[in-house]
Scaffold this motif. Structure first.
Motif, PDB file in Angstrom:
ATOM      1  N   UNK A  31       0.829  -1.205   0.000  1.00  0.00           N
ATOM      2  CA  UNK A  31       0.000   0.000   0.000  1.00  0.00           C
ATOM      3  C   UNK A  31       0.866   1.260   0.000  1.00  0.00           C
ATOM      4  N   UNK A  32       2.159   1.121   0.303  1.00  0.00           N
ATOM      5  CA  UNK A  32       3.049   2.280   0.445  1.00  0.00           C
ATOM      6  C   UNK A  32       2.942   3.272  -0.714  1.00  0.00           C
ATOM      7  N   UNK A  66      -8.245  13.004  -0.614  1.00  0.00           N
ATOM      8  CA  UNK A  66      -8.168  11.670  -0.020  1.00  0.00           C
ATOM      9  C   UNK A  66      -6.773  11.491   0.569  1.00  0.00           C
ATOM     10  N   UNK A  67      -6.732  11.136   1.847  1.00  0.00           N
ATOM     11  CA  UNK A  67      -5.461  10.908   2.532  1.00  0.00           C
ATOM     12  C   UNK A  67      -5.374   9.412   2.861  1.00  0.00           C
ATOM     13  N   UNK A  68      -4.402   8.745   2.266  1.00  0.00           N
ATOM     14  CA  UNK A  68      -4.203   7.315   2.511  1.00  0.00           C
ATOM     15  C   UNK A  68      -2.924   7.155   3.324  1.00  0.00           C
ATOM     16  N   UNK A  69      -3.037   6.398   4.409  1.00  0.00           N
ATOM     17  CA  UNK A  69      -1.869   6.189   5.268  1.00  0.00           C
ATOM     18  C   UNK A  69      -1.923   4.788   5.860  1.00  0.00           C
ATOM     19  N   UNK A 105      -7.875  -5.062  -0.196  1.00  0.00           N
ATOM     20  CA  UNK A 105      -6.872  -6.054  -0.587  1.00  0.00           C
ATOM     21  C   UNK A 105      -5.890  -5.408  -1.559  1.00  0.00           C
ATOM     22  N   UNK A 106      -4.760  -6.048  -1.732  1.00  0.00           N
ATOM     23  CA  UNK A 106      -3.824  -5.682  -2.791  1.00  0.00           C
ATOM     24  C   UNK A 106      -3.892  -6.779  -3.839  1.00  0.00           C
ATOM     25  N   UNK A 107      -4.110  -6.392  -5.086  1.00  0.00           N
ATOM     26  CA  UNK A 107      -4.095  -7.333  -6.210  1.00  0.00           C
ATOM     27  C   UNK A 107      -2.971  -6.876  -7.126  1.00  0.00           C
ATOM     28  N   UNK A 108      -1.803  -7.478  -6.951  1.00  0.00           N
ATOM     29  CA  UNK A 108      -0.621  -7.001  -7.669  1.00  0.00           C
ATOM     30  C   UNK A 108      -0.291  -5.611  -7.154  1.00  0.00           C
ATOM     31  N   UNK A 109      -0.230  -4.627  -8.069  1.00  0.00           N
ATOM     32  CA  UNK A 109       0.070  -3.255  -7.650  1.00  0.00           C
ATOM     33  C   UNK A 109      -1.203  -2.409  -7.537  1.00  0.00           C
ATOM     34  N   UNK A 110      -2.363  -3.065  -7.468  1.00  0.00           N
ATOM     35  CA  UNK A 110      -3.640  -2.362  -7.349  1.00  0.00           C
ATOM     36  C   UNK A 110      -4.189  -2.500  -5.935  1.00  0.00           C
ATOM     37  N   UNK A 111      -4.667  -1.390  -5.396  1.00  0.00           N
ATOM     38  CA  UNK A 111      -5.280  -1.351  -4.074  1.00  0.00           C
ATOM     39  C   UNK A 111      -6.795  -1.414  -4.286  1.00  0.00           C
TER      40      UNK A 111
END
Length: 132
Positions: A2-3, A41-44, A86-92
C-alpha cells in the motif's frame, strides 16, 4: 504494498460518476453534491491497518482496516456495507457488499497520479487524483 498509495490526493478529473451513483440508487440531490465535490483523499498506514480519510466540503469520512479483513462501513450516501481492502498485484482494491450487491473501487498509480476505477453492475466511473 500500500506504500505507493500513502499520500494526500486531490481529485482532478471525474468521468461517469453521476451514472455510477445513479446505478447505486443515490438520490438526485446527493448526486448533485457528489458531482461538484472535489474531495481530498489521505491514505496512510497506522501499524497494520490502512487508513483512508476523505475530506470535502460535503462530508469527512475515515475508514481503517487490515488488508483482507472485512469491516463495517457507512458510505457517504448512508449505505451500511461490509467492506474489504486487498492488494491485487500493484492495485489497491476496496470492495463493498450490501443486500446481495457489490461495488468495487480499484486504485492504481499511473504516471504519478492515482486512478480509481469504480464499478457497479456494469457501470464504470473513473476518478483521477494528483498528489496534493
Amino acid at each position: 504494498m500500500v506504500d505507493a498509495f500513502c499520500a494526500t490526493w486531490k481529485l482532478v478529473d471525474s468521468q461517469n460518476f453521476d451514472e455510477y451513483m445513479k446505478a447505486l440508487g443515490v438520490g438526485f440531490a446527493t448526486r448533485q453534491v457528489g458531482n461538484v465535490t472535489k474531495p481530498t483523499v489521505v491514505i496512510s498506514q497506522e501499524e497494520d491497518k490502512v487508513v483512508i480519510k476523505t475530506l470535502s466540503t460535503f462530508r469527512n469520512t475515515e475508514i481503517s482496516a487490515k488488508l483482507g479483513e472485512e469491516f463495517d462501513e457507512t458510505t457517504p450516501d448512508d449505505r451500511q456495507v461490509k467492506s474489504t481492502f486487498t492488494m491485487e498485484g500493484d492495485k489497491f482494491v476496496h470492495v463493498q457488499k450490501w443486500d446481495g450487491k457489490e461495488t468495487k473501487f480499484v486504485r492504481e498509480i499511473k504516471d504519478g497520479m492515482m486512478v480509481m476505477t469504480l464499478t457497479f453492475e456494469g457501470v464504470q466511473a473513473v476518478r483521477t487524483y494528483e498528489k496534493a
